[in-house]
Structures are given as C-alpha cells and as structure tokens.
Write a protein that holds these residues in place. Structure first.
Motif, short mmCIF file in Angstrom:
data_model
loop_
_atom_site.label_atom_id
_atom_site.label_comp_id
_atom_site.label_asym_id
_atom_site.label_seq_id
_atom_site.Cartn_x
_atom_site.Cartn_y
_atom_site.Cartn_z
N SER A 58 0.80 -1.23 0.00
CA SER A 58 0.00 0.00 0.00
C SER A 58 0.83 1.28 0.00
O SER A 58 0.60 2.20 0.77
N VAL A 59 1.82 1.33 -0.87
CA VAL A 59 2.65 2.53 -1.01
C VAL A 59 2.68 2.93 -2.49
O VAL A 59 2.41 2.13 -3.37
N ALA A 60 3.03 4.18 -2.73
CA ALA A 60 3.07 4.69 -4.10
C ALA A 60 4.44 4.46 -4.73
O ALA A 60 5.47 4.56 -4.06
N ILE A 61 4.42 4.17 -6.02
CA ILE A 61 5.65 4.00 -6.77
C ILE A 61 6.36 5.35 -6.88
O ILE A 61 5.71 6.40 -6.97
N GLU A 62 7.68 5.32 -6.82
CA GLU A 62 8.48 6.55 -6.95
C GLU A 62 8.32 7.10 -8.37
O GLU A 62 8.30 6.34 -9.34
N ARG A 63 8.21 8.43 -8.49
CA ARG A 63 8.08 9.04 -9.82
C ARG A 63 9.26 8.67 -10.70
O ARG A 63 10.37 8.52 -10.23
N GLY A 64 9.00 8.49 -11.99
CA GLY A 64 10.04 8.17 -12.95
C GLY A 64 9.62 7.06 -13.88
O GLY A 64 8.49 6.55 -13.80
N PHE A 65 10.52 6.71 -14.80
CA PHE A 65 10.29 5.61 -15.74
C PHE A 65 11.31 4.53 -15.44
O PHE A 65 12.49 4.81 -15.27
N TYR A 66 10.82 3.29 -15.41
CA TYR A 66 11.67 2.18 -15.00
C TYR A 66 11.61 1.04 -16.01
O TYR A 66 10.54 0.71 -16.53
N PRO A 67 12.75 0.38 -16.23
CA PRO A 67 12.71 -0.85 -17.03
C PRO A 67 11.89 -1.90 -16.28
O PRO A 67 11.83 -1.88 -15.06
N LEU A 68 11.30 -2.79 -17.03
CA LEU A 68 10.47 -3.85 -16.45
C LEU A 68 11.17 -5.20 -16.65
O LEU A 68 11.68 -5.47 -17.74
N ILE A 69 11.19 -6.01 -15.61
CA ILE A 69 11.74 -7.36 -15.70
C ILE A 69 10.65 -8.34 -15.28
O ILE A 69 10.02 -8.17 -14.23
N LEU A 70 10.43 -9.36 -16.10
CA LEU A 70 9.49 -10.43 -15.79
C LEU A 70 10.29 -11.58 -15.20
O LEU A 70 11.37 -11.92 -15.70
#
Length: 193
Positions: A58-70
């Motif tokens: 229940s926390v917000a993601i930090e602002r910015g763009f992030y690479p995604l890993i599956l």
C-alpha cells in the motif's frame, strides 16, 4: 547494471509490492502475480507466509520511468521464491513482475512436465506483461523500450521459448529413454539442440 532513465537512484530507498490482476490464458482463471517497484519511503519488511519480504504494501511508486523485468520460477516454485532478487532489482530502479505458474508450483504440480505447461508458461508471462502495461498504477512508470526477463530452471526454458527457441520434444524422449534413471537431468541443449 544499466542506468535507469529518468530516475534519481539516490531517491530510491525501499521497495513496494502490489498484486497484479492477471488471467491465466490457458485455464482462464486468476493467476497469482505480484509486482515489486521502487519507492522513496522507508524500508519495511512484510511477512507473507514463510517469507520476510523487504517491501511495503500500500505505497506509491516513486516518480520516474523504470525498465520492467518479468520473473519466472522453476518447477514447483512460486512468485515469492526469488523475492530477494526482485527486491534488489527494485532498489536498483526496476519494476519486477513475478508470477506463480498454475499447475507447476509448490501448491499444485498437477501439470508439471506436460506440454501445456511447457508452452503455457510463455503465454502466462506474456499475459503478465500485458496486464502490467495496462495497469493504471504501473503503466505510466514503465519504460516500454526496456523490458527484460529472468527465469530459473523451467523458467529458463520459458525464457528460451519467449526468445524464439523451438523445443524438439522427440530429443527429450530419446534422451530420457537412454538414461532412465536420470530422466530429470535433461538440459536445455538436450531439448533444443
């Protein structure tokens, strides 16, 4: 590690987690999936089953763009089995999507070793990716040009298939027939050539 575009690494101190709604494209049932992501808040530990996960709910993601890993586990694993790797990657500025493969996990291994699991796992990973890219919380933060994959054991085979490898199951049958006492020790090269 590659630098993360649009992120001040010094602002990432901790990790958040949230469930992701994903439908298994094989059985059309909900598929357990969790997302680990960078946050700027305080580091906390969340107890989930036998695991102590270094992440907050229940926390917000930090602002910015992030690479995604599956992230794909091996036979009889779960979405929590590699939580240490997932939280480490999130602290480095990655969003990590980890899923529990239906029919091939610690609670239900009824489909382990079947063709539907071999070919179903890549479809399940693709469904998790699609769900992440449509999720209203995650999508605005995903760098769509930087999507990767990590797989362990059967998850490694999943990655090979996602990358275009084509298993030759006749080779596996031949391998196992020649080594009846070591059938479970087949390596990807024994299947893919």
């Amino acid at each position: 590690m590659l630098p993360v575009a649009g992120v001040n690494a010094e602002s990432i101190h901790a990790v958040g987690i949230k469930k992701l709604e994903v439908v298994d494209p094989i059985d059309h049932q909900p598929m357990e999936t969790v997302v680990f992501f960078p946050i700027s808040g305080r580091a906390e530990v969340t107890n989930i089953g036998p695991y102590q996960i270094a992440a907050s709910k229940s926390v917000a993601i930090e602002r910015g763009f992030y690479p995604l890993i599956l992230l794909s586990h091996g036979n009889m694993g779960s979405m929590w089995g590699h939580h240490d790797l997932a939280t480490t990657l999130a602290r480095q500025g990655y969003i990590v999507v980890s899923l529990t493969h239906p029919g091939d996990n610690f609670q239900n291994s009824s489909k382990m070793g079947t063709t539907s699991v071999l070919y179903g796992r890549p479809l399940q990973v693709s469904a998790a990716l699609s769900a992440a890219l449509k999720d209203s919380v995650l999508a605005p933060h995903i760098d769509k040009d930087r999507i990767g994959f990590v797989g362990f054991s059967a998850g490694g085979t999943t990655g090979l298939i996602l990358a275009g490898a084509k298993p030759t199951l006749a080779r596996l049958v031949e391998y196992c027939a020649k080594r009846p006492t070591t059938a479970m020790s087949a390596k990807p090269r024994d299947i893919f050539g």
